[in-house]
Design a protein around this motif. Structure first.
Motif, PDB file in Angstrom:
ATOM      1  N   ALA A  13      35.502  29.909  21.552  1.00 36.14           N
ATOM      2  CA  ALA A  13      34.918  28.654  21.067  1.00 36.14           C
ATOM      3  C   ALA A  13      36.007  27.646  20.721  1.00 36.14           C
ATOM      4  O   ALA A  13      35.893  26.447  21.032  1.00 36.14           O
ATOM      5  N   GLU A  14      37.075  28.123  20.088  1.00 38.65           N
ATOM      6  CA  GLU A  14      38.186  27.243  19.709  1.00 38.65           C
ATOM      7  C   GLU A  14      38.877  26.682  20.947  1.00 38.65           C
ATOM      8  O   GLU A  14      39.196  25.483  21.013  1.00 38.65           O
ATOM      9  N   ARG A  15      39.076  27.534  21.946  1.00 43.73           N
ATOM     10  CA  ARG A  15      39.733  27.076  23.173  1.00 43.73           C
ATOM     11  C   ARG A  15      38.863  26.048  23.893  1.00 43.73           C
ATOM     12  O   ARG A  15      39.375  25.029  24.379  1.00 43.73           O
ATOM     13  N   LEU A  16      37.559  26.303  23.968  1.00 44.62           N
ATOM     14  CA  LEU A  16      36.665  25.359  24.640  1.00 44.62           C
ATOM     15  C   LEU A  16      36.651  24.018  23.917  1.00 44.62           C
ATOM     16  O   LEU A  16      36.670  22.957  24.552  1.00 44.62           O
ATOM     17  N   THR A  17      36.635  24.050  22.592  1.00 48.12           N
ATOM     18  CA  THR A  17      36.657  22.811  21.810  1.00 48.12           C
ATOM     19  C   THR A  17      37.912  22.006  22.123  1.00 48.12           C
ATOM     20  O   THR A  17      37.856  20.785  22.321  1.00 48.12           O
ATOM     21  N   LYS A  18      39.053  22.670  22.190  1.00 47.35           N
ATOM     22  CA  LYS A  18      40.308  21.986  22.489  1.00 47.35           C
ATOM     23  C   LYS A  18      40.313  21.426  23.907  1.00 47.35           C
ATOM     24  O   LYS A  18      40.809  20.318  24.151  1.00 47.35           O
ATOM     25  N   LEU A  19      39.741  22.175  24.851  1.00 46.72           N
ATOM     26  CA  LEU A  19      39.665  21.687  26.233  1.00 46.72           C
ATOM     27  C   LEU A  19      38.806  20.430  26.316  1.00 46.72           C
ATOM     28  O   LEU A  19      39.134  19.486  27.045  1.00 46.72           O
ATOM     29  N   ILE A  20      37.698  20.429  25.579  1.00 44.90           N
ATOM     30  CA  ILE A  20      36.808  19.260  25.577  1.00 44.90           C
ATOM     31  C   ILE A  20      37.530  18.055  24.981  1.00 44.90           C
ATOM     32  O   ILE A  20      37.439  16.929  25.499  1.00 44.90           O
TER      33      ILE A  20
END
Length: 255
Positions: A13-20
């Motif tokens: 979830a943290e990685r996806l948030t940063k990618l977004i």
């Protein structure tokens, strides 16, 4: 633009948030929830977001349950480690299906697809675009392999899919096992077979086995959320299904 992430693994979830955030698309992640139960509570008290990013296999089941129970208008971009749910994903208003680990360029393309699909104010046009996307999938209308030609001494023998109990790999060879326990080598990897076999009848149990539904004799709960299977004919080793794959396997058995 507001987005919600449904993901039960914090690092993902943290990685996806940063990618977004790095994509610079103006999308704000307003919340992250990690289970079907949490989603029920969240949607009961919050306004639906503009866009949802959702893993499929959550700690308490498949996220499809959420979207079947709750009438949402929000488009969904699914994120998952497995590709066997693609067709079902698009049937619950998904606009894309990203395999983990998510690549930045694929995320950007999915968001651009979201903007293109939702650019029309007509619900009818939006529905037609989604259906067109579904129809364009390689898996839609796909023809599966139903027979295998195997070598038996000096002959080549055709084996129909209904005769197959399972495939397993050992020492970099792949063996087909019939229901009568006769075994034959096949010139395919398990990864290739996953793409060739009808997923209504066959399931990738783990790294070593792909089994037919007709070969599943008994299913036992195992520690840490795993499942233990009894197959017929009896295989040479213990067959376990991981906690992550267990929900998908149960759904496959139920049809």
């Amino acid at each position: 633009m507001k987005a919600l992430i449904i993901e039960d693994e914090y690092p993902a979830a943290e990685r996806l948030t940063k990618l977004i955030q790095k994509a610079g698309t103006g999308i704000e992640v307003t919340d992250v929830i990690g289970s079907i139960e949490a989603a029920r509570g969240w949607f009961a008290t919050h306004k639906a977001p503009d866009l949802i990013f959702s893993d499929i296999q959550l700690s308490d089941g498949l996220s499809f349950v959420i979207f079947e129970e709750i009438p949402l208008k929000s488009p969904i971009i699914f994120t998952t480690s497995y590709d066997e749910y693609a067709i079902k994903a698009f049937k619950v208003k998904s606009i894309d299906y990203l395999l983990k680990p998510i690549k930045p360029q694929e995320l950007t393309a999915a968001i651009e697809k979201y903007r293109a699909l939702t650019g029309s104010h007509s619900p009818q046009e939006y529905g037609l675009k989604i259906q067109s996307l579904l129809d364009s999938l390689p898996m839609a209308g796909r023809k599966f392999k139903t027979r295998f030609l195997v070598k038996q001494q000096e002959q080549l023998v055709p084996i129909h899919q209904h005769e197959i109990a399972y495939f397993f790999t050992t020492n970099e060879l792949v063996c087909l096992v019939r229901h009568d326990n006769r075994q034959f080598l096949v010139d395919y990897t398990l990864e290739e077979l996953e793409k060739l076999l009808d997923t209504a009848h066959f399931f990738r149990l783990n790294r070593q086995y792909i089994a037919a539904l007709s070969a599943v004799k008994n299913i036992h709960t195992y520690f840490n959320g795993k499942l233990k299977l009894e197959l017929h004919p009896e295989p040479m080793q213990e067959i376990l299904i991981s906690r992550e794959k267990a929900p998908a396997f149960k759904e496959w058995v139920e049809g």
